[in-house]
Design an enzyme around this catalytic site. Structure first.
Site, PDB file in Angstrom:
ATOM      1  N   ASN A 209      39.035 -12.578  94.080  1.00 22.82           N
ATOM      2  CA  ASN A 209      39.426 -13.748  93.278  1.00 22.82           C
ATOM      3  C   ASN A 209      40.939 -13.713  93.062  1.00 22.82           C
ATOM      4  OD1 ASN A 209      40.007 -12.272  90.714  1.00 22.82           O
ATOM      5  ND2 ASN A 209      37.839 -11.758  90.914  1.00 22.82           N
ATOM      6  N   TYR A 210      41.461 -14.706  92.360  1.00 20.10           N
ATOM      7  CA  TYR A 210      42.912 -14.870  92.271  1.00 20.10           C
ATOM      8  C   TYR A 210      43.563 -14.095  91.127  1.00 20.10           C
ATOM      9  CZ  TYR A 210      42.279 -18.659  95.600  1.00 20.10           C
ATOM     10  OH  TYR A 210      41.972 -19.387  96.711  1.00 20.10           O
TER      11      TYR A 210
END
Ligand code: PMT
Length: 404
Positions: A209-210
């Site tokens: 994920n970011y």
């Protein structure tokens, strides 16, 4: 607040060095023990005799004492100090500090220092606003140093602008405030999870994920700067944090994060779950790179352990547990549900639809929610300032429950 504090004052080659004489006098008057390191260019602006008289200590200017062959140990100095204050700090010295260049005694001492480092820049306005200087200051902050920003006014060049070294009285006030706050969490052991996790699909691919880790690292630094001893369990991030009170445990997957956090958990007083842990992982990991076939492909996902949930069930009486919630809709309701389900004391909600909040940005906008669903909303701020708000809220909880 400065009584008995050991302070190294580093003075570099700037016209503002004349203010350092007054700064030395104020520090000594407050009861601090001051040792001064003058850089070679610093000596051009103020004499060692003036500073030795005011500090009541020999001023150190070189690696070696050329008269008797003895040498000044930067390692001993770095360990001795409670704070390393560099005032004035030139663009040149900051550039070297940011980039690992150690060609004088002040710089080698900086690289060996285990104490908080406070940098007080002074320079002409165009030097100060040059992208290289701004970048170097950002790097220095990311290493855990403090910067007392210059003020705006008339500069030695005759120009007007930002670049004047902060006044000695204000620097002393800053230091007093720092030492006062520093003790708020002293003796407390804090565990923080930060960053994303990477769940391997094959040797070259993962589910991730970011999350950048910026929020979790800022909380770790904020606790450490206020006296806590911090264990930071970090997923894969591109941040460096060099703070002697923060012990970093690097992990990649949720399983590794779970193992590391669970082992540390029983000895902790405060735990902050700031990591964006992958909820699922591939059921099987291919040992070799999966080849393209042209057909649709299905990867079976199985749930990871909910680390906060599991540790919330195992919590000890005196522990204080804080979670995060990253929500796209029904933020407050979902966050409060997570707080209850995971048996937490407080949850920090960040809304991914608010510009400048959440993943991979330098700012955040949070709502802190307590056990009785009391809510406190904060403005959009830098993640460093958000971290300070969060630890203030945690401190209030500690006081209210007499955990302190
Ligand atoms: O890293 P940055 O780029 O600075 O961004 C910060 C952040 C947005 C990642 C951070 O502020 C944040 O919100 N972290 C939690 C994100 C998240 O995974 O939220 P969640 O709602 O899925 O999880 C709720 C809580 O349970 C969190 O405290 C999480 O750490 C924890 N959790 C979740 C899943 C899991 N398997 N184990 C957990 O411990």
């Amino acid at each position: 607040m400065l009584q008995g504090k050991k302070i190294i004052l580093g003075i570099t080659g700037s016209i503002a060095a004349y203010k350092s004489a007054f700064l030395t006098r104020l520090l000594v008057r407050e009861g601090a023990e001051v040792k001064i390191i003058l850089t070679p260019y610093g000596k051009e602006f103020i004499t060692p005799v003036t500073l030795a008289t005011l500090s009541k200590n020999t001023v150190i200017t070189d690696f070696f004492n050329h008269d008797d062959g003895s040498w000044n140990s930067h390692v001993d100095l770095g360990i001795w100090a409670d704070a390393l204050l560099i005032a004035p700090a030139t663009a040149n010295t900051m550039a070297k500090m940011a980039n690992g260049i150690a060609d004088n005694l002040l710089l080698t001492t900086y690289f060996s220092a285990r104490c908080p480092v406070i940098i007080v820049p002074a320079m002409d306005l165009d030097m100060f606003r040059h992208p290289a200087t701004l970048k170097n200051m950002e790097l220095l902050r990311s290493y855990g140093n403090f910067i007392i920003e210059p003020t705006t006014g008339e500069l030695a060049s005759g120009l007007e602008g930002k670049g004047r070294m902060e006044e000695p009285e204000k620097i002393v006030e800053w230091l007093k405030d720092h030492f006062k706050k520093k003790s708020r969490f002293s003796g407390k052991r804090v565990l923080i999870t930060a960053g994303p996790t990477h769940e391997k699909i094959d040797p070259v691919r993962f589910i991730g994920n970011y999350s950048s880790g910026k929020m979790g690292y800022a909380i770790a630094a904020a606790f450490a700067n206020e006296g806590a001893s911090v264990e930071l369990v970090s997923g894969p991030v591109q941040i460096s944090l060099n703070n002697p009170s923060v012990n970093i445990h690097k992990v990649t997957s949720a399983e590794e994060m779970n193992r590391s956090a669970s082992a540390l958990f029983p000895a902790m007083d405060i735990v902050v779950f700031a990591a964006a842990v992958a909820d699922y992982k591939p059921e099987k990991q291919s040992l070799s790179k999966i080849r393209r076939t042209g057909n649709a492909m299905v990867i079976n996902l199985v749930p990871n352990e909910d680390i906060a949930g599991k540790l919330g069930r195992q919590r000890l009486e005196n522990q204080l547990l804080v979670g995060f919630a990253l929500e796209s809709e029904n933020g407050e309701t979902n966050a409060f549900k997570k707080l209850t389900e995971k048996n937490l004391d407080m949850i920090v909600l960040n809304n991914m639809n608010v510009p400048g909040a959440g993943f991979n940005v330098d700012t955040n906008k949070i709502i802190v929610i307590g056990k009785d669903n009391n809510q406190k909303e904060f403005e959009l701020k830098s993640k460093d300032d958000v971290a300070k708000d969060i630890i203030n809220e945690i401190f209030n909880l500690m006081i209210n429950r007499s955990y302190a």
